[in-house]
Design a protein around this motif. Structure first.
Motif, PDB file in Angstrom:
ATOM      1  N   UNK A 110       0.869  -1.168   0.000  1.00 35.34           N
ATOM      2  CA  UNK A 110       0.000   0.000   0.000  1.00 35.34           C
ATOM      3  C   UNK A 110       0.905   1.217   0.000  1.00 35.34           C
ATOM      4  N   UNK A 111       0.738   2.063  -1.006  1.00 40.57           N
ATOM      5  CA  UNK A 111       1.557   3.268  -1.122  1.00 40.57           C
ATOM      6  C   UNK A 111       0.668   4.487  -0.882  1.00 40.57           C
ATOM      7  N   UNK A 112       1.188   5.450  -0.140  1.00 41.36           N
ATOM      8  CA  UNK A 112       0.454   6.680   0.145  1.00 41.36           C
ATOM      9  C   UNK A 112       1.149   7.816  -0.600  1.00 41.36           C
ATOM     10  N   UNK A 113       0.374   8.455  -1.489  1.00 40.46           N
ATOM     11  CA  UNK A 113       0.872   9.569  -2.295  1.00 40.46           C
ATOM     12  C   UNK A 113      -0.079  10.742  -2.167  1.00 40.46           C
ATOM     13  N   UNK A 114       0.385  11.930  -2.519  1.00 45.52           N
ATOM     14  CA  UNK A 114      -0.466  13.112  -2.509  1.00 45.52           C
ATOM     15  C   UNK A 114      -1.328  13.114  -3.771  1.00 45.52           C
ATOM     16  N   UNK A 115      -2.585  13.525  -3.622  1.00 45.14           N
ATOM     17  CA  UNK A 115      -3.484  13.634  -4.758  1.00 45.14           C
ATOM     18  C   UNK A 115      -2.924  14.630  -5.767  1.00 45.14           C
ATOM     19  N   UNK A 116      -3.100  14.322  -7.037  1.00 49.59           N
ATOM     20  CA  UNK A 116      -2.629  15.206  -8.107  1.00 49.59           C
ATOM     21  C   UNK A 116      -3.386  16.529  -8.125  1.00 49.59           C
ATOM     22  N   UNK A 117      -4.587  16.549  -7.567  1.00 51.02           N
ATOM     23  CA  UNK A 117      -5.399  17.775  -7.582  1.00 51.02           C
ATOM     24  C   UNK A 117      -5.366  18.516  -6.255  1.00 51.02           C
ATOM     25  N   UNK A 118      -5.639  17.806  -5.171  1.00 53.49           N
ATOM     26  CA  UNK A 118      -5.857  18.489  -3.893  1.00 53.49           C
ATOM     27  C   UNK A 118      -4.692  18.351  -2.920  1.00 53.49           C
ATOM     28  N   UNK A 119      -3.714  17.528  -3.233  1.00 54.28           N
ATOM     29  CA  UNK A 119      -2.571  17.244  -2.371  1.00 54.28           C
ATOM     30  C   UNK A 119      -2.953  16.472  -1.105  1.00 54.28           C
ATOM     31  N   UNK A 120      -4.185  15.961  -1.020  1.00 60.14           N
ATOM     32  CA  UNK A 120      -4.598  15.135   0.117  1.00 60.14           C
ATOM     33  C   UNK A 120      -3.939  13.760  -0.009  1.00 60.14           C
ATOM     34  N   UNK A 121      -3.584  13.124   1.106  1.00 56.73           N
ATOM     35  CA  UNK A 121      -2.977  11.787   1.034  1.00 56.73           C
ATOM     36  C   UNK A 121      -3.961  10.752   0.477  1.00 56.73           C
ATOM     37  N   UNK A 122      -3.469   9.918  -0.430  1.00 53.54           N
ATOM     38  CA  UNK A 122      -4.279   8.869  -1.040  1.00 53.54           C
ATOM     39  C   UNK A 122      -3.517   7.553  -0.904  1.00 53.54           C
ATOM     40  N   UNK A 123      -4.169   6.550  -0.322  1.00 52.25           N
ATOM     41  CA  UNK A 123      -3.561   5.221  -0.180  1.00 52.25           C
ATOM     42  C   UNK A 123      -4.013   4.357  -1.348  1.00 52.25           C
ATOM     43  N   UNK A 124      -3.063   3.767  -2.045  1.00 54.42           N
ATOM     44  CA  UNK A 124      -3.366   2.899  -3.188  1.00 54.42           C
ATOM     45  C   UNK A 124      -2.761   1.524  -2.926  1.00 54.42           C
ATOM     46  N   UNK A 125      -3.599   0.509  -3.010  1.00 62.29           N
ATOM     47  CA  UNK A 125      -3.156  -0.880  -2.847  1.00 62.29           C
ATOM     48  C   UNK A 125      -2.709  -1.385  -4.213  1.00 62.29           C
ATOM     49  N   UNK A 126      -1.498  -1.922  -4.284  1.00 64.53           N
ATOM     50  CA  UNK A 126      -0.925  -2.413  -5.541  1.00 64.53           C
ATOM     51  C   UNK A 126      -0.510  -3.874  -5.383  1.00 64.53           C
ATOM     52  N   UNK A 127      -0.730  -4.669  -6.419  1.00 64.02           N
ATOM     53  CA  UNK A 127      -0.274  -6.059  -6.466  1.00 64.02           C
ATOM     54  C   UNK A 127       0.066  -6.388  -7.909  1.00 64.02           C
ATOM     55  N   UNK A 128       1.266  -6.932  -8.126  1.00 63.69           N
ATOM     56  CA  UNK A 128       1.638  -7.353  -9.471  1.00 63.69           C
ATOM     57  C   UNK A 128       2.774  -8.356  -9.414  1.00 63.69           C
ATOM     58  N   UNK A 129       2.968  -9.036 -10.537  1.00 67.47           N
ATOM     59  CA  UNK A 129       4.000 -10.053 -10.675  1.00 67.47           C
ATOM     60  C   UNK A 129       5.283  -9.398 -11.175  1.00 67.47           C
ATOM     61  N   UNK A 173      12.250  -2.459  -4.014  1.00 66.30           N
ATOM     62  CA  UNK A 173      12.283  -0.997  -3.973  1.00 66.30           C
ATOM     63  C   UNK A 173      12.284  -0.415  -5.385  1.00 66.30           C
ATOM     64  N   UNK A 174      13.115  -0.966  -6.265  1.00 69.93           N
ATOM     65  CA  UNK A 174      13.173  -0.470  -7.643  1.00 69.93           C
ATOM     66  C   UNK A 174      11.830  -0.624  -8.352  1.00 69.93           C
ATOM     67  N   UNK A 175      11.167  -1.759  -8.156  1.00 68.44           N
ATOM     68  CA  UNK A 175       9.879  -1.982  -8.816  1.00 68.44           C
ATOM     69  C   UNK A 175       8.781  -1.092  -8.257  1.00 68.44           C
ATOM     70  N   UNK A 176       8.803  -0.815  -6.974  1.00 74.88           N
ATOM     71  CA  UNK A 176       7.828   0.120  -6.402  1.00 74.88           C
ATOM     72  C   UNK A 176       8.034   1.510  -7.001  1.00 74.88           C
ATOM     73  N   UNK A 177       9.278   1.949  -7.083  1.00 71.43           N
ATOM     74  CA  UNK A 177       9.574   3.271  -7.643  1.00 71.43           C
ATOM     75  C   UNK A 177       9.212   3.356  -9.123  1.00 71.43           C
ATOM     76  N   UNK A 178       9.425   2.290  -9.863  1.00 73.37           N
ATOM     77  CA  UNK A 178       9.097   2.291 -11.286  1.00 73.37           C
ATOM     78  C   UNK A 178       7.593   2.296 -11.550  1.00 73.37           C
ATOM     79  N   UNK A 179       6.815   1.874 -10.571  1.00 70.89           N
ATOM     80  CA  UNK A 179       5.367   1.763 -10.763  1.00 70.89           C
ATOM     81  C   UNK A 179       4.557   2.822 -10.018  1.00 70.89           C
ATOM     82  N   UNK A 180       5.179   3.940  -9.666  1.00 73.06           N
ATOM     83  CA  UNK A 180       4.427   5.027  -9.033  1.00 73.06           C
ATOM     84  C   UNK A 180       3.513   5.646 -10.088  1.00 73.06           C
TER      85      UNK A 180
END
Length: 179
Positions: free
Chosen positions: A62-81, A119-126
């Motif tokens: 689960x990554x928490x980033x700032x919203x592109x519009x409002x800058x509010x924190x947004x948690x996004x659940x990610x899963x991939x191979x 770490x590299x894959x998380x950064x590449x998939x932001x």
């Protein structure tokens, strides 16, 4: 989490792993956009075959980033191979060519560092566009005094309307109206 290449070679079926990792501080240091990363889980295998090490795992977090519009924190659940191929570095020109063409990753030392791969894959998939649930449902864009954010489609529509309005023939259009 590091996997020793000698241990991998000894096990013909490969080595399995299922780990929880704490990489939040390292990821925040590498990318200031990241507010937090939680629940990093990796489950997979690494196997040795024909001088290559095949690393296959499922990555979830689960990554928490700032919203592109409002800058509010947004948690996004990610899963991939994730599938990566590693090779020991040596003087073989064929092997060096594979590494230079980025078809395989070089092994530095005696270990494959799964934490670094994660770490590299998380950064590449932001994601580039991050919105809260409310912002996704709403078509409203931010605006202020003498400014507003437009979608690309709205901007193109506005430009076409403005071009038609500023046309030297726009005034003649009224002469041909039959009303």
């Amino acid at each position: 989490m590091k996997l020793n290449i000698q241990e991998i070679k000894k096990n013909s079926e490969g080595l399995s792993f299922d780990q929880q990792l704490e990489l939040a501080e390292a990821l925040k240091a590498r990318n200031a956009e990241i507010l937090d990363v939680k629940e990093i889980a990796v489950k997979g295998t690494v196997r040795y075959e024909d001088a290559l090490y095949f690393l296959d795992y499922t990555l979830s977090y689960t990554i928490v980033l700032a919203s592109s519009r409002s800058m509010e924190p947004v948690a996004k659940k990610e899963t991939y191979l994730v599938q990566e191929i590693f090779m020991e570095t040596d003087s073989s020109p064929v092997k060096q060519e594979l590494i230079e063409e980025e078809l395989v990753l070089p092994i530095e030392g005696d270990d494959i560092d799964v934490s670094e791969s994660v770490a590299d894959n998380i950064l590449l998939n932001i994601p580039l566009k991050v919105l809260t649930e409310e912002e996704e449902r709403s078509a409203d864009m931010p605006s202020g005094q003498n400014w507003q954010v437009l979608t690309e489609e709205d901007y193109e529509r506005q430009q076409k309307a403005q071009k038609a309005e500023n046309s030297p023939f726009a005034g003649l259009q009224q002469l041909f109206d039959e009303d």
